[in-house]
Design a protein around this motif. Structure first.
Motif, short mmCIF file in Angstrom:
data_model
loop_
_atom_site.label_atom_id
_atom_site.label_comp_id
_atom_site.label_asym_id
_atom_site.label_seq_id
_atom_site.Cartn_x
_atom_site.Cartn_y
_atom_site.Cartn_z
N GLY A 1 134.87 -64.26 81.45
CA GLY A 1 135.56 -63.26 81.45
C GLY A 1 136.71 -63.33 82.44
O GLY A 1 137.56 -62.50 82.73
N VAL A 2 136.81 -64.43 83.26
CA VAL A 2 137.66 -64.61 84.38
C VAL A 2 138.95 -65.28 84.04
O VAL A 2 138.95 -66.50 83.40
CB VAL A 2 137.10 -65.53 85.46
N ALA A 3 140.15 -64.48 83.96
CA ALA A 3 141.27 -64.92 83.64
C ALA A 3 141.71 -65.84 84.64
O ALA A 3 141.60 -66.06 85.66
CB ALA A 3 142.37 -63.85 83.55
N ALA A 4 142.69 -66.96 84.03
CA ALA A 4 143.27 -67.93 84.95
C ALA A 4 144.32 -67.04 85.79
O ALA A 4 144.89 -66.27 85.32
CB ALA A 4 144.02 -69.02 84.12
N VAL A 5 144.63 -67.64 87.05
CA VAL A 5 145.71 -67.00 87.87
C VAL A 5 146.84 -66.99 87.08
O VAL A 5 147.49 -67.91 86.44
CB VAL A 5 145.71 -67.67 89.04
N ALA A 6 147.81 -66.06 87.41
CA ALA A 6 149.16 -65.59 86.69
C ALA A 6 150.09 -66.77 87.20
O ALA A 6 151.06 -67.12 86.43
CB ALA A 6 149.54 -64.16 87.07
N GLN A 7 149.97 -66.94 88.52
CA GLN A 7 150.90 -68.08 89.17
C GLN A 7 150.29 -69.26 89.68
O GLN A 7 149.97 -69.11 90.99
CB GLN A 7 151.72 -67.26 90.04
N PRO A 8 149.97 -70.29 88.91
CA PRO A 8 149.19 -71.34 89.50
C PRO A 8 149.99 -72.29 90.66
O PRO A 8 151.04 -72.22 90.40
CB PRO A 8 148.63 -72.29 88.27
N ARG A 9 149.24 -72.73 91.47
CA ARG A 9 149.96 -73.31 92.55
C ARG A 9 149.55 -74.79 92.39
O ARG A 9 148.43 -75.04 91.94
CB ARG A 9 149.48 -72.77 94.06
N ASN A 10 150.17 -75.59 93.07
CA ASN A 10 149.92 -77.04 93.26
C ASN A 10 149.17 -77.36 94.63
O ASN A 10 149.89 -77.44 95.67
CB ASN A 10 151.25 -77.97 93.00
N VAL A 11 147.98 -77.62 94.54
CA VAL A 11 147.13 -77.64 95.89
C VAL A 11 146.55 -79.14 95.96
O VAL A 11 145.89 -79.58 95.11
CB VAL A 11 146.04 -76.65 95.78
N VAL A 12 146.33 -79.68 97.17
CA VAL A 12 146.16 -80.76 97.48
C VAL A 12 144.71 -80.43 98.38
O VAL A 12 145.04 -79.60 99.37
CB VAL A 12 147.02 -81.74 98.25
N VAL A 13 143.62 -80.87 97.80
CA VAL A 13 142.31 -80.61 99.10
C VAL A 13 142.14 -81.99 99.66
O VAL A 13 141.57 -82.89 98.85
CB VAL A 13 141.37 -80.22 98.04
N ASP A 14 142.21 -82.23 100.84
CA ASP A 14 141.82 -83.26 101.68
C ASP A 14 140.48 -83.24 102.40
O ASP A 14 140.10 -82.41 103.10
CB ASP A 14 142.75 -83.54 102.76
N PHE A 15 139.50 -84.06 101.69
CA PHE A 15 138.34 -83.82 102.19
C PHE A 15 137.23 -85.16 102.16
O PHE A 15 137.66 -86.00 101.63
CB PHE A 15 137.35 -82.60 101.35
N SER A 16 136.09 -85.04 102.88
CA SER A 16 134.99 -86.03 102.91
C SER A 16 135.68 -87.19 104.15
O SER A 16 135.42 -87.03 105.25
CB SER A 16 135.04 -86.89 101.85
N SER A 17 136.84 -87.94 103.71
CA SER A 17 137.64 -88.80 104.73
C SER A 17 136.72 -89.44 105.85
O SER A 17 136.96 -89.33 107.06
CB SER A 17 138.67 -87.89 105.39
N PRO A 18 135.75 -90.42 105.46
CA PRO A 18 135.03 -91.29 106.29
C PRO A 18 135.74 -92.20 106.90
O PRO A 18 136.53 -92.55 106.29
CB PRO A 18 133.70 -91.20 105.65
N ASN A 19 135.16 -92.85 107.82
CA ASN A 19 135.59 -94.02 108.19
C ASN A 19 135.02 -95.05 107.31
O ASN A 19 133.74 -95.11 107.46
CB ASN A 19 135.29 -94.57 109.65
N VAL A 20 135.75 -95.95 106.90
CA VAL A 20 134.87 -96.95 105.64
C VAL A 20 133.97 -97.85 106.33
O VAL A 20 133.27 -98.45 105.68
CB VAL A 20 136.20 -97.56 104.81
N ALA A 21 134.33 -98.29 107.57
CA ALA A 21 133.56 -99.46 108.22
C ALA A 21 132.14 -99.00 108.72
O ALA A 21 131.41 -99.97 109.31
CB ALA A 21 134.26 -100.04 109.31
N LYS A 22 131.86 -97.69 108.46
CA LYS A 22 130.49 -97.25 108.97
C LYS A 22 129.83 -96.44 107.85
O LYS A 22 130.43 -95.91 107.09
CB LYS A 22 130.71 -96.10 110.17
N PRO A 23 128.53 -96.86 107.95
CA PRO A 23 127.94 -95.80 106.64
C PRO A 23 127.92 -94.57 106.83
O PRO A 23 127.85 -94.15 107.86
CB PRO A 23 126.34 -96.42 107.04
#
Length: 524
Positions: free
Chosen positions: A129-151
């Motif tokens: 029953g949740v309608a999609a937003v009337a005015q969708p936005r273009n969103v970038v989510v920047d997350f996790s972003s570990p240093n690759v040389a380390k576990p």
């Protein structure tokens, strides 16, 4: 009755027909009150705004709080005004009989059959029953972003899980979402690792576990760098601490006045911080001196920090040997990260690391200079922002670029190439000042049309009360954490199923349940 009241509240507030229907129901209730309030006030709209969701389930589902201010206008008792409004109200088909509470609050509880009807309408609706937003936005989510040389360790988990949850929520709401894992694959850690690989590599360990050996090298170079820095700083730190103690004693022995108590508190806090810093520096020195092997390495590499920075600068400048080593390190590092993401069932639309933006950094710096935003200060190129005590450094004295430069290039790319209207950075609260400076610089630079937000969260601490750091060597590996969670879940599944006269689950089913429960417990 209390139990059923609780269930009603849970259904209504958490499981009900979604936010759209919740708000529709509130609008419908307000619409019923409109004719009931007609003629009682010249500003009925303001009274309708006082009909809100109840803060506590014991007061029902909605609560009208307008009787008190309306009573003042009419010169009557609030409960009498509330009773008159209820007498005019036509709401029996939607709510149970309204109740007057306290000085004149009107409590409303939605009828159970209405809830049942609405729930049945969404029973087979994938969107509940949740309608999609009337005015969708273009969103970038920047997350996790570990240093690759380390576990990856447990400290990386929050950004990864919170960011993925935000992406899922925004997509469900109808927004266009790009998940981006802005991995650390080009920073100062690679200068340290390159230096460590050339001077301290254990070939058998490298062959057995490349990522594990790179992590060891990173930790070792950091330890040796910290040792030399601490040895150089200790005399000054000790002298400053002694001076602070003398000043504190003088203040304690001096005459009392209104300012003395506050000054004593401030000085004691400063003294405690200085003592803690001195202790930390001394521990770094002792750790090396207590190990003959580490001490020998430190003495053989007295300028290790500078030389590691030089390796970073050479990598950024395109040095062939350092680039070849970087290309050798990257596949094994990325494979180790992907193994974690696969287990967590978390994916990314983009994985554009710091290295990807390296070709654009010189252009970013040139643009900042042309606009008069970046100026030289003691050999470094900086942006000075109003209200910030520290400069926003975009190029170091040795010519190397910084995280700030890369982050600005990333914002520019997301605006120009991804047409992002909003960018969310899911990073712990320790980076708040960096993002404040980054966003302020981006706005001055011409990116003010984008919404840039730092989604901060608390830092994962170790048993010593300090944030986890790979270089400290005491972190809980994320792979090990996931294994342990599944193992513990499996024990519980086995115990519960084995209690039955006839166990219901096969070994395969037990393993599947344990993985779902174990990973779910860690993630959420």
């Amino acid at each position: 009755m209390a139990y059923w009241g609780y269930l009603h509240a849970v259904f209504f507030q958490r499981v009900f027909v979604g936010w759209r229907d919740f708000m529709n129901l509130l609008s419908e209730i307000k619409g019923r009150f409109l004719p009931a309030l007609a003629g009682l006030s010249g500003d009925v709209a303001a009274l309708l705004d006082m009909i809100r969701p109840a803060q506590d389930a014991k007061f029902g589902d909605f609560q009208a709080n307008f009787a008190m201010p309306l009573a003042k206008q009419l010169g009557r008792a609030p409960r009498d005004v509330a009773a008159e409004v209820i007498g005019r109200l036509q709401i029996a088909d939607l709510c149970e009989v309204p109740e007057i509470a306290g000085p004149g609050f009107i409590n409303l509880r939605v009828r159970t059959d209405v809830l049942a009807s609405r729930l049945s309408q969404i029973a087979f609706d994938d969107r509940l029953g949740v309608a999609a937003v009337a005015q969708p936005r273009n969103v970038v989510v920047d997350f996790s972003s570990p240093n690759v040389a380390k576990p990856m360790h447990v400290g990386h988990l929050r950004s990864t899980v919170i960011g993925d949850s935000i992406c899922r929520t925004l997509r469900f709401a109808g927004h266009s979402v790009t998940s981006d894992n802005h991995i650390g694959d080009w920073g100062t850690q690679f200068g340290m690792i390159i230096y460590g690989y050339r001077h301290f590599r254990d070939e058998s360990s490298w062959q057995a576990s490349a990522v594990g050996e790179l992590a060891r090298l990173y930790k070792l170079v950091n330890q040796l760098s910290d040792y030399h820095a601490s040895v150089a700083l200790l005399p000054t730190m000790q002298q400053n601490l002694e001076d602070s103690r003398q000043k504190l004693k003088q203040l304690q022995d001096g005459p009392d006045d209104e300012r003395k108590k506050k000054l004593l508190t401030t000085m004691r806090k400063g003294l405690a911080a200085a003592e803690s810093e001195l202790q930390s520096a001394q521990e770094k020195v002792d750790r090396i001196r207590q190990s003959p092997a580490l001490l020998a390495a430190a003495e053989a590499h007295p300028d290790i920090a500078r030389r590691a920075r030089e390796e970073t600068a050479k990598l950024h400048a395109g040095d062939a040997e350092n680039t070849a080593l970087w290309n050798q390190f990257m596949p094994v590092c990325l494979a180790a990260l992907q193994q974690i993401y696969t287990r967590l069932k978390i994916g990314f639309d983009l994985t554009l690391g710091e290295s990807w933006f390296n070709p654009f950094l010189a252009g970013v710096v040139e643009s900042l200079q042309q606009q008069g935003l970046a100026t030289l200060s003691e050999g470094a190129l900086c942006v000075f922002l109003e209200g910030s005590t520290a400069p926003f450094i975009v190029r170091k004295t040795d010519g190397a670029y910084t995280y700030a430069t890369t982050d600005l290039a990333t914002i520019q790319y997301r605006r120009d190439q991804l047409a992002a209207q909003e960018v969310l950075y899911v990073v712990d609260s320790r980076q708040s000042e960096h993002f404040q400076q980054l966003f302020a610089t981006a706005r001055l630079w011409g990116c003010g049309d984008m919404s840039l937000k730092h989604v901060s969260f608390g830092t994962v601490m170790g048993s010593d009360g300090r944030p986890y750091k790979t270089r400290a060597g005491d972190t809980v590996g994320l792979e090990s954490l996931l294994d342990e969670a599944i193992l513990r879940a499996r024990r519980i599944v086995d115990e519960n199923d084995d209690r039955r006269e006839q166990p219901l689950l096969s070994a395969e089913e037990r393993g599947r349940v344990a993985e779902i429960v174990g990973l779910g417990a860690v993630k959420y």
